[in-house]
Design a protein around this motif. Structure first.
Motif, PDB file in Angstrom:
ATOM      1  N   PHE A 197       0.837  -1.207   0.000  1.00 46.15           N
ATOM      2  CA  PHE A 197       0.000   0.000   0.000  1.00 46.15           C
ATOM      3  C   PHE A 197       0.873   1.258   0.000  1.00 46.15           C
ATOM      4  N   LEU A 198       1.970   1.239   0.750  1.00 44.61           N
ATOM      5  CA  LEU A 198       2.887   2.382   0.805  1.00 44.61           C
ATOM      6  C   LEU A 198       3.535   2.636  -0.550  1.00 44.61           C
ATOM      7  N   VAL A 199       3.916   1.571  -1.239  1.00 39.83           N
ATOM      8  CA  VAL A 199       4.553   1.724  -2.550  1.00 39.83           C
ATOM      9  C   VAL A 199       3.551   2.242  -3.575  1.00 39.83           C
ATOM     10  N   ILE A 200       2.321   1.743  -3.519  1.00 35.68           N
ATOM     11  CA  ILE A 200       1.304   2.147  -4.491  1.00 35.68           C
ATOM     12  C   ILE A 200       0.782   3.557  -4.201  1.00 35.68           C
ATOM     13  N   CYS A 201       0.505   3.842  -2.937  1.00 32.16           N
ATOM     14  CA  CYS A 201      -0.069   5.139  -2.535  1.00 32.16           C
ATOM     15  C   CYS A 201       0.748   5.746  -1.392  1.00 32.16           C
ATOM     16  N   PRO A 202       1.935   6.272  -1.682  1.00 37.04           N
ATOM     17  CA  PRO A 202       2.750   6.806  -0.598  1.00 37.04           C
ATOM     18  C   PRO A 202       2.121   8.048   0.028  1.00 37.04           C
ATOM     19  N   GLY A 203       2.220   8.114   1.343  1.00 38.49           N
ATOM     20  CA  GLY A 203       1.684   9.270   2.050  1.00 38.49           C
ATOM     21  C   GLY A 203       1.607   9.001   3.538  1.00 38.49           C
ATOM     22  N   THR A 204       1.005   9.936   4.218  1.00 35.49           N
ATOM     23  CA  THR A 204       0.911   9.870   5.673  1.00 35.49           C
ATOM     24  C   THR A 204       0.175   8.616   6.125  1.00 35.49           C
ATOM     25  N   ILE A 205      -0.971   8.342   5.526  1.00 37.65           N
ATOM     26  CA  ILE A 205      -1.785   7.200   5.952  1.00 37.65           C
ATOM     27  C   ILE A 205      -1.051   5.886   5.714  1.00 37.65           C
ATOM     28  N   SER A 206      -0.513   5.715   4.516  1.00 40.65           N
ATOM     29  CA  SER A 206       0.152   4.450   4.207  1.00 40.65           C
ATOM     30  C   SER A 206       1.445   4.278   4.998  1.00 40.65           C
ATOM     31  N   LEU A 207       2.189   5.350   5.249  1.00 46.97           N
ATOM     32  CA  LEU A 207       3.418   5.243   6.028  1.00 46.97           C
ATOM     33  C   LEU A 207       3.114   4.868   7.472  1.00 46.97           C
ATOM     34  N   LEU A 208       2.150   5.544   8.084  1.00 49.79           N
ATOM     35  CA  LEU A 208       1.813   5.230   9.471  1.00 49.79           C
ATOM     36  C   LEU A 208       1.202   3.834   9.601  1.00 49.79           C
ATOM     37  N   ALA A 209       0.389   3.434   8.626  1.00 49.76           N
ATOM     38  CA  ALA A 209      -0.170   2.075   8.649  1.00 49.76           C
ATOM     39  C   ALA A 209       0.953   1.045   8.555  1.00 49.76           C
ATOM     40  N   ALA A 210       1.939   1.296   7.690  1.00 45.16           N
ATOM     41  CA  ALA A 210       3.061   0.370   7.557  1.00 45.16           C
ATOM     42  C   ALA A 210       3.870   0.307   8.850  1.00 45.16           C
ATOM     43  N   LEU A 211       4.122   1.445   9.458  1.00 47.13           N
ATOM     44  CA  LEU A 211       4.898   1.450  10.703  1.00 47.13           C
ATOM     45  C   LEU A 211       4.165   0.716  11.824  1.00 47.13           C
ATOM     46  N   VAL A 212       2.860   0.914  11.919  1.00 45.67           N
ATOM     47  CA  VAL A 212       2.077   0.206  12.943  1.00 45.67           C
ATOM     48  C   VAL A 212       2.077  -1.294  12.659  1.00 45.67           C
ATOM     49  N   ASN A 213       1.821  -1.661  11.407  1.00 47.60           N
ATOM     50  CA  ASN A 213       1.686  -3.079  11.061  1.00 47.60           C
ATOM     51  C   ASN A 213       3.015  -3.824  10.977  1.00 47.60           C
ATOM     52  N   LEU A 214       4.116  -3.103  11.043  1.00 49.02           N
ATOM     53  CA  LEU A 214       5.418  -3.754  11.145  1.00 49.02           C
ATOM     54  C   LEU A 214       5.929  -3.765  12.582  1.00 49.02           C
ATOM     55  N   THR A 215       5.392  -2.882  13.426  1.00 48.17           N
ATOM     56  CA  THR A 215       5.774  -2.866  14.841  1.00 48.17           C
ATOM     57  C   THR A 215       4.983  -3.903  15.621  1.00 48.17           C
ATOM     58  N   LEU A 216       3.687  -4.008  15.368  1.00 50.22           N
ATOM     59  CA  LEU A 216       2.838  -4.951  16.111  1.00 50.22           C
ATOM     60  C   LEU A 216       3.365  -6.388  16.096  1.00 50.22           C
ATOM     61  N   PRO A 217       3.832  -6.914  14.968  1.00 55.12           N
ATOM     62  CA  PRO A 217       4.287  -8.309  14.986  1.00 55.12           C
ATOM     63  C   PRO A 217       5.735  -8.498  15.432  1.00 55.12           C
ATOM     64  N   GLY A 218       6.358  -7.481  15.997  1.00 56.77           N
ATOM     65  CA  GLY A 218       7.735  -7.626  16.459  1.00 56.77           C
ATOM     66  C   GLY A 218       7.891  -8.762  17.456  1.00 56.77           C
ATOM     67  N   ALA A 219       6.993  -8.814  18.446  1.00 52.42           N
ATOM     68  CA  ALA A 219       7.049  -9.902  19.437  1.00 52.42           C
ATOM     69  C   ALA A 219       6.728 -11.246  18.774  1.00 52.42           C
TER      70      ALA A 219
END
Length: 189
Positions: free
Chosen positions: A134-156
């Protein structure tokens, strides 16, 4: 069959069990450490290649909060879906509950390693991978923050998957009270 019955049967057949759980502090620390490479990679990708065409919005705090509110239940639901499909489990075997106000998912069956890993890693693969796409297709605030959240949550989850692979366990029982699992071995490592 109840998980307690499954565990008893494995122990009677000579299987050794060992707990691989983490404290809350370990969970947060390892979660961040395992997520950091993906966060740096995503941030670098965004900064180097996508910033020029990004749609930037104000109210990043609100967007961030919305990403968390949507992602956390989806993340937990994907754990359950992965375990149910990979372990061929019925609906009652996967439970959703709230702990400290947050949704959580727990598997109430002993699973082979591959099936357990499918449930543990599905949120990272679908939400994390989907967010990067989604970030690559539609870069912006929403996609960047969604990517950061969805990559942080599965860290554990990544830390748990690492422990599963390192443990040498053949069968896995999810721990409903802490982050981690109980591994079953033919011979103790």
């Amino acid at each position: 069959m109840k998980i307690e019955d499954q565990i008893d049967r494995l122990q009677k057949n000579g299987w050794q069990m060992h707990d691989y759980t983490m404290t809350s502090t370990q969970t947060y620390l390892y979660g961040i450490l395992f997520a950091l490479p993906f966060l740096f990679l995503t941030g670098g990708l965004y900064r180097a290649f996508l910033l020029k065409r990004a749609v930037l919005l104000d109210h990043t705090g609100l967007v961030f909060l919305a990403a968390i509110i949507v992602s956390v239940p989806l993340h937990e639901g994907l754990h359950g879906l992965g375990w149910r499909i990979a372990g061929r489990l019925d609906r009652k075997t996967v439970s959703f509950l709230f702990r400290s106000g947050l949704p959580m998912c727990s598997c109430k069956a002993v699973l082979p390693v591959k099936a357990y890993l499918a449930g543990v890693l599905l949120p990272f693969l679908l939400l994390g991978g989907g967010s990067i796409l989604f970030l690559v297709i539609c870069p912006g605030t929403i996609s960047l923050l969604a990517a950061l959240v969805n990559l942080t949550l599965p860290g554990a989850d990544l830390a748990i998957a690492f422990k599963v692979l390192k443990s040498g366990a053949v069968m896995i029982a999810d721990c409903p009270d802490q982050a981690g699992f109980t591994g079953f071995h033919r011979d103790m490592p």
